[in-house]
Design an enzyme around this catalytic site. Sequence first.
Site, PDB file in Angstrom:
ATOM      1  N   SER A 143       1.784   2.666  -0.340  1.00 26.40           N
ATOM      2  CA  SER A 143       1.259   1.453  -0.967  1.00 26.40           C
ATOM      3  C   SER A 143       0.444   1.732  -2.227  1.00 26.40           C
ATOM      4  O   SER A 143       0.456   0.934  -3.155  1.00 26.40           O
ATOM      5  CB  SER A 143       0.424   0.666   0.038  1.00 26.40           C
ATOM      6  OG  SER A 143      -0.663   1.440   0.484  1.00 26.40           O
ATOM      7  N   LYS A 185      -1.210  12.573   7.858  1.00 26.01           N
ATOM      8  CA  LYS A 185       0.150  12.298   7.392  1.00 26.01           C
ATOM      9  C   LYS A 185       0.741  13.436   6.575  1.00 26.01           C
ATOM     10  O   LYS A 185       1.765  13.283   5.933  1.00 26.01           O
ATOM     11  CB  LYS A 185       0.138  11.010   6.588  1.00 26.01           C
ATOM     12  CG  LYS A 185      -0.353   9.842   7.427  1.00 26.01           C
ATOM     13  CD  LYS A 185      -0.648   8.677   6.570  1.00 26.01           C
ATOM     14  CE  LYS A 185      -1.484   7.675   7.331  1.00 26.01           C
ATOM     15  NZ  LYS A 185      -2.060   6.706   6.447  1.00 26.01           N
ATOM     16  N   GLY A 193       4.728  15.026   3.455  1.00 28.61           N
ATOM     17  CA  GLY A 193       3.849  13.882   3.625  1.00 28.61           C
ATOM     18  C   GLY A 193       4.727  12.672   3.856  1.00 28.61           C
ATOM     19  O   GLY A 193       5.839  12.599   3.331  1.00 28.61           O
ATOM     20  N   THR A 239      -0.610   4.184   4.189  1.00 32.18           N
ATOM     21  CA  THR A 239      -0.837   5.378   3.414  1.00 32.18           C
ATOM     22  C   THR A 239      -0.492   5.399   1.961  1.00 32.18           C
ATOM     23  O   THR A 239       0.209   4.553   1.447  1.00 32.18           O
ATOM     24  CB  THR A 239      -0.158   6.580   4.073  1.00 32.18           C
ATOM     25  OG1 THR A 239      -1.052   7.620   4.049  1.00 32.18           O
ATOM     26  CG2 THR A 239       1.107   6.972   3.488  1.00 32.18           C
TER      27      THR A 239
END
Length: 180
Positions: free
Chosen positions: A129, A38, A50, A6
Site C-alpha cells: 500500500s 514480512k 518480502g 504492508t
Amino acid sequence: MKIRSTTILSVRHKGRVAIGGDGQVSLGNTVMKADAMKIRRLLEGKVITGFAGSSADAFALLERFEAKLRDFPGNVTRAATELAKDWRTDRALRRLEALLAVVDARVTLLVTGTGDVIQPTDGVLGIGSGGNFAVAAARALIAHSELDAATIVRRGLEIAASIDVFTNANIAVEEMPCAT
C-alpha cells in the site's frame, strides 16, 4: 472486508542490497497486528523475500518459491519465473492475493500472480500500500545523500509510514552484499 498489509522496499546501493518491511496488518479500517514479520531469508540466507497482501497467501507462495529455489539452485530468476508461471496457470494458486519482492546478490525481482517477473532498472523496488511512497523517498535519498542501502530502506519506509495509513513504523530490514 479487504485485508491490507504492508509496505516492502528494496534498494541496491554502494555494493549492498537491503530489503525491509513494516509490521502492520489491517482488516478494513482496523489494525489487527502491528508487528508482523514480512521479510524472510531463504536458501541458507542467500535469498531474501518480502511480501505484501494476504499473509496466508504469501506464506503459501513462499513455500512454493523455496521449492523452486531448490529445483533451480543458484538461479533465482528461473525459480521466480517458474513460480509466476505456476501462479498464473494453476487454478488454486490463481486466487492468491499477494506480491513477492525477491533479492539475492545479483537481482531484485517483483513476482506477481499475473505471470510478471520484473527487474527494476535502478535496483529500487516497492510493493504494498505504501510502496510508491517508499520508492519515491528511496530514489530521492539515493540521489541526494551518502546513506547506505539499509539506512535508505529504513528512512524510505519511515516516510511511507508517515503518509500511508496502512503502513506503520515497526520496521524490519535485512541486507547482504551484492554483485551489482
